[in-house]
Design an enzyme around this catalytic site. Structure first.
Site, PDB file in Angstrom:
ATOM      1  N   TYR A   1      41.306  40.729  32.990  1.00  0.00           N
ATOM      2  CA  TYR A   1      42.086  40.423  34.212  1.00  0.00           C
ATOM      3  C   TYR A   1      43.285  39.891  33.949  1.00  0.00           C
ATOM      4  O   TYR A   1      44.571  40.256  34.593  1.00  0.00           O
ATOM      5  CB  TYR A   1      41.176  39.489  34.865  1.00  0.00           C
ATOM      6  CG  TYR A   1      41.776  38.942  36.392  1.00  0.00           C
ATOM      7  CD1 TYR A   1      41.550  39.996  37.506  1.00  0.00           C
ATOM      8  CD2 TYR A   1      42.123  37.852  36.625  1.00  0.00           C
ATOM      9  CE1 TYR A   1      42.014  39.710  38.561  1.00  0.00           C
ATOM     10  CE2 TYR A   1      42.653  37.328  37.690  1.00  0.00           C
ATOM     11  CZ  TYR A   1      42.560  38.416  38.627  1.00  0.00           C
ATOM     12  OH  TYR A   1      42.795  38.069  40.121  1.00  0.00           O
TER      13      TYR A   1
ATOM     14  N   GLY B   1      44.151  47.384  49.413  1.00  0.00           N
ATOM     15  CA  GLY B   1      42.831  46.217  49.281  1.00  0.00           C
ATOM     16  C   GLY B   1      42.834  45.677  50.568  1.00  0.00           C
ATOM     17  O   GLY B   1      42.572  44.084  50.422  1.00  0.00           O
TER      18      GLY B   1
ATOM     19  N   ILE C   1      42.321  31.148  46.148  1.00  0.00           N
ATOM     20  CA  ILE C   1      42.212  31.447  47.628  1.00  0.00           C
ATOM     21  C   ILE C   1      40.823  31.696  48.101  1.00  0.00           C
ATOM     22  O   ILE C   1      40.002  32.603  47.347  1.00  0.00           O
ATOM     23  CB  ILE C   1      43.311  32.545  47.627  1.00  0.00           C
ATOM     24  CG1 ILE C   1      44.675  32.457  47.092  1.00  0.00           C
ATOM     25  CG2 ILE C   1      43.387  32.828  49.384  1.00  0.00           C
ATOM     26  CD1 ILE C   1      45.316  31.636  47.615  1.00  0.00           C
TER      27      ILE C   1
ATOM     28  N   ARG D   1      39.545  43.544  53.097  1.00  0.00           N
ATOM     29  CA  ARG D   1      39.062  42.282  53.377  1.00  0.00           C
ATOM     30  C   ARG D   1      39.946  41.083  52.620  1.00  0.00           C
ATOM     31  O   ARG D   1      41.007  41.581  51.859  1.00  0.00           O
ATOM     32  CB  ARG D   1      37.832  41.987  52.826  1.00  0.00           C
ATOM     33  CG  ARG D   1      37.679  42.211  51.286  1.00  0.00           C
ATOM     34  CD  ARG D   1      35.809  42.252  50.923  1.00  0.00           C
ATOM     35  NE  ARG D   1      36.253  42.089  49.596  1.00  0.00           N
ATOM     36  CZ  ARG D   1      35.002  42.050  48.650  1.00  0.00           C
ATOM     37  NH1 ARG D   1      34.141  42.434  49.182  1.00  0.00           N
ATOM     38  NH2 ARG D   1      35.385  42.078  47.345  1.00  0.00           N
TER      39      ARG D   1
ATOM     40  N   SER E   1      48.442  37.198  39.551  1.00  0.00           N
ATOM     41  CA  SER E   1      47.323  35.906  39.717  1.00  0.00           C
ATOM     42  C   SER E   1      47.979  35.036  38.670  1.00  0.00           C
ATOM     43  O   SER E   1      48.373  35.243  37.717  1.00  0.00           O
ATOM     44  CB  SER E   1      46.004  36.448  39.040  1.00  0.00           C
ATOM     45  OG  SER E   1      45.316  35.425  38.909  1.00  0.00           O
TER      46      SER E   1
ATOM     47  N   VAL F   1      42.759  53.294  44.251  1.00  0.00           N
ATOM     48  CA  VAL F   1      44.235  53.087  43.770  1.00  0.00           C
ATOM     49  C   VAL F   1      44.283  53.624  42.353  1.00  0.00           C
ATOM     50  O   VAL F   1      45.501  53.650  41.724  1.00  0.00           O
ATOM     51  CB  VAL F   1      44.714  51.881  43.831  1.00  0.00           C
ATOM     52  CG1 VAL F   1      45.030  51.677  45.413  1.00  0.00           C
ATOM     53  CG2 VAL F   1      44.097  50.664  43.127  1.00  0.00           C
TER      54      VAL F   1
ATOM     55  N   ALA G   1      45.125  40.250  31.136  1.00  0.00           N
ATOM     56  CA  ALA G   1      45.921  41.231  30.532  1.00  0.00           C
ATOM     57  C   ALA G   1      46.553  42.090  31.713  1.00  0.00           C
ATOM     58  O   ALA G   1      47.758  42.509  31.390  1.00  0.00           O
ATOM     59  CB  ALA G   1      45.317  42.122  29.578  1.00  0.00           C
ATOM     60  N   ALA G   2      45.734  42.583  32.392  1.00  0.00           N
ATOM     61  CA  ALA G   2      46.177  43.377  33.660  1.00  0.00           C
ATOM     62  C   ALA G   2      47.296  42.864  34.575  1.00  0.00           C
ATOM     63  O   ALA G   2      48.323  43.088  34.748  1.00  0.00           O
ATOM     64  CB  ALA G   2      45.041  43.792  34.483  1.00  0.00           C
ATOM     65  N   LYS G   3      47.016  41.306  34.722  1.00  0.00           N
ATOM     66  CA  LYS G   3      47.827  40.788  35.664  1.00  0.00           C
ATOM     67  C   LYS G   3      49.213  40.465  34.865  1.00  0.00           C
ATOM     68  O   LYS G   3      50.301  40.510  35.492  1.00  0.00           O
ATOM     69  CB  LYS G   3      47.371  39.362  36.227  1.00  0.00           C
ATOM     70  CG  LYS G   3      45.849  39.532  37.101  1.00  0.00           C
ATOM     71  CD  LYS G   3      46.386  40.433  38.623  1.00  0.00           C
ATOM     72  CE  LYS G   3      45.252  40.819  39.389  1.00  0.00           C
ATOM     73  NZ  LYS G   3      45.794  41.126  40.640  1.00  0.00           N
TER      74      LYS G   3
HETATM   75  P1  NAP Z   1      38.827  40.858  47.329  1.00  0.00           P
HETATM   76  O1  NAP Z   1      38.152  39.866  48.312  1.00  0.00           O
HETATM   77  O2  NAP Z   1      37.720  41.296  46.413  1.00  0.00           O
HETATM   78  O3  NAP Z   1      39.405  42.150  48.164  1.00  0.00           O
HETATM   79  C1  NAP Z   1      40.005  43.218  47.090  1.00  0.00           C
HETATM   80  C2  NAP Z   1      39.653  44.297  48.095  1.00  0.00           C
HETATM   81  O4  NAP Z   1      40.240  45.398  47.229  1.00  0.00           O
HETATM   82  C3  NAP Z   1      38.532  44.899  48.599  1.00  0.00           C
HETATM   83  O5  NAP Z   1      38.615  45.280  49.804  1.00  0.00           O
HETATM   84  C4  NAP Z   1      37.961  45.781  47.662  1.00  0.00           C
HETATM   85  O6  NAP Z   1      37.090  46.798  48.249  1.00  0.00           O
HETATM   86  C5  NAP Z   1      39.462  46.453  47.229  1.00  0.00           C
HETATM   87  N1  NAP Z   1      39.478  47.127  46.338  1.00  0.00           N
HETATM   88  C6  NAP Z   1      38.781  47.155  45.135  1.00  0.00           C
HETATM   89  N2  NAP Z   1      39.003  47.978  44.213  1.00  0.00           N
HETATM   90  C7  NAP Z   1      39.817  49.155  44.782  1.00  0.00           C
HETATM   91  C8  NAP Z   1      40.294  50.273  44.381  1.00  0.00           C
HETATM   92  N3  NAP Z   1      39.955  50.839  43.271  1.00  0.00           N
HETATM   93  N4  NAP Z   1      41.238  50.798  45.202  1.00  0.00           N
HETATM   94  C9  NAP Z   1      41.405  50.166  46.592  1.00  0.00           C
HETATM   95  N5  NAP Z   1      40.808  49.425  46.831  1.00  0.00           N
HETATM   96  C10 NAP Z   1      40.101  48.569  45.952  1.00  0.00           C
HETATM   97  O7  NAP Z   1      39.764  40.224  46.576  1.00  0.00           O
HETATM   98  P2  NAP Z   1      40.906  38.920  46.978  1.00  0.00           P
HETATM   99  O8  NAP Z   1      40.286  37.793  46.696  1.00  0.00           O
HETATM  100  O9  NAP Z   1      41.413  39.245  48.395  1.00  0.00           O
HETATM  101  O10 NAP Z   1      42.146  39.456  45.981  1.00  0.00           O
HETATM  102  C11 NAP Z   1      43.074  40.201  46.459  1.00  0.00           C
HETATM  103  C12 NAP Z   1      44.118  40.283  45.113  1.00  0.00           C
HETATM  104  O11 NAP Z   1      44.527  39.150  45.005  1.00  0.00           O
HETATM  105  C13 NAP Z   1      43.523  40.815  43.957  1.00  0.00           C
HETATM  106  O12 NAP Z   1      44.571  41.584  43.269  1.00  0.00           O
HETATM  107  C14 NAP Z   1      43.222  39.627  43.119  1.00  0.00           C
HETATM  108  O13 NAP Z   1      43.198  39.879  41.720  1.00  0.00           O
HETATM  109  C15 NAP Z   1      44.271  38.465  43.609  1.00  0.00           C
HETATM  110  N6  NAP Z   1      44.028  37.297  43.421  1.00  0.00           N
HETATM  111  C16 NAP Z   1      43.220  36.674  44.048  1.00  0.00           C
HETATM  112  C17 NAP Z   1      42.690  35.109  43.929  1.00  0.00           C
HETATM  113  C18 NAP Z   1      41.772  34.602  44.787  1.00  0.00           C
HETATM  114  O14 NAP Z   1      41.799  33.389  44.562  1.00  0.00           O
HETATM  115  N7  NAP Z   1      41.072  35.147  45.589  1.00  0.00           N
HETATM  116  C19 NAP Z   1      43.613  34.736  42.936  1.00  0.00           C
HETATM  117  C20 NAP Z   1      44.395  35.128  42.283  1.00  0.00           C
HETATM  118  C21 NAP Z   1      44.767  36.609  42.331  1.00  0.00           C
HETATM  119  P3  NAP Z   1      35.501  46.596  47.984  1.00  0.00           P
HETATM  120  O15 NAP Z   1      35.180  45.479  48.377  1.00  0.00           O
HETATM  121  O16 NAP Z   1      34.889  47.844  48.415  1.00  0.00           O
HETATM  122  O17 NAP Z   1      35.549  46.502  46.305  1.00  0.00           O
END
Ligand code: NAP
Length: 241
Positions: free
Chosen positions: A149, A11, A182, A14, A137, A59, A151-153
């Protein structure tokens, strides 16, 4: 080990993943930037420097993950760091949760982590070295509209603690990091009123930046964190206090 690490970040295209990839590259790692969007992965790899590469990979596809990891081991012999960060959310109240929303989140956020841990963990076991960090998360404790979400986390937390127990005797560590709120595309997509509700829950008074999470993962994947395993670390400005 310092400065010669081969590190996978999923991931990475971005958001938090991009922050992690660039942070690990700054300390000298060769970063394998993985994303379902190959162009985004390649763009971040270019930012990371010439020793890093971008790979398009879903993934949740276990056969593709196994091939990807086998190719990497052929090329580099060893993988030192695995950061499972790729994740999606498909929020809905329980009574409106579709099969697709349930299955897609479990497939990417939980099975995706399992796929990479299994493939890379086998090599780390053989090498008697490794650092695994799984991005869970704060929602793993339960959250309205996030049965899939959460359940997965929560599954990621259980998986991480199990791996930590299984692989400790081989000096492979595994920890989970739980971001709070974030600023990324995932959270910017929220309706403004929900955004403000989340912000009000943060004692430190600001949303997190991807770099806040990346700094903790930098430590957990360093040699300095050799005696830290099986931990679940909140990075949320006090979000769950
Ligand atoms: P994001 O901006 O949506 O970035 C996630 C990245 O993962 C995107 O580039 C996405 O690609 C890629 N992705 C999605 N499905 C995929 C797959 N099947 N295989 C490979 N790559 C894939 O999310 P984020 O906010 O940075 O979050 C990153 C992690 O932190 C996640 O696990 C999220 O659950 C966790 N998290 C985030 C927050 C928050 O506040 N942001 C809070 C708690 C936990 P596409 O854009 O092309 O779909």
């Amino acid at each position: 080990m310092q400065n010669k690490r081969i590190s996978i970040v999923t991931g990475a295209g971005r958001g938090i993943g991009a922050g992690i990839a660039t942070r690990l590259a700054m300390r000298g790692d060769s970063v394998i930037c993985v994303d379902i969007d190959v162009q985004a992965a390649e763009a971040i790899a270019a930012e990371c420097g010439e020793r890093s590469i971008g790979i398009g990979l879903d993934v949740s596809d276990s056969a593709a993950v196994n091939t990807f990891v086998a190719d990497l081991i052929d090329r580099y012999s060893q993988i030192d760091v695995l950061v499972n960060n790729a994740g999606i959310n498909r929020d809905a109240m329980l009574h409106k949760m579709t099969d697709e929303a349930w299955e897609s989140v479990i497939a990417v956020d939980l099975t995706g982590v399992f796929n990479l841990c299994r493939a890379v963990g086998a090599q780390m076991r053989t090498a008697s070295y490794g650092r695994i960090v799984n991005v869970a998360s704060a929602s793993w404790m339960g959250n309205i509209g996030q049965t899939n979400y959460a359940a997965a986390k929560a599954g990621v937390v259980g998986l991480t603690r199990s791996i930590a127990k299984e692989l400790a005797f081989k000096q492979v560590t595994a920890n989970a990091v739980c971001p709070g709120f974030i600023l990324t595309e995932m959270t910017k997509a929220m309706p403004p009123q929900l955004f403000d509700v989340q912000l009000a829950k943060i004692p430190l008074g600001r949303p997190g930046e991807p770099s806040d999470v990346a700094k903790v993962i930098d430590f957990l994947t360093s040699d300095d964190a050799a005696y830290v395993t099986g931990e679940v670390i909140n990075v949320g400005g006090g979000y769950k206090l």
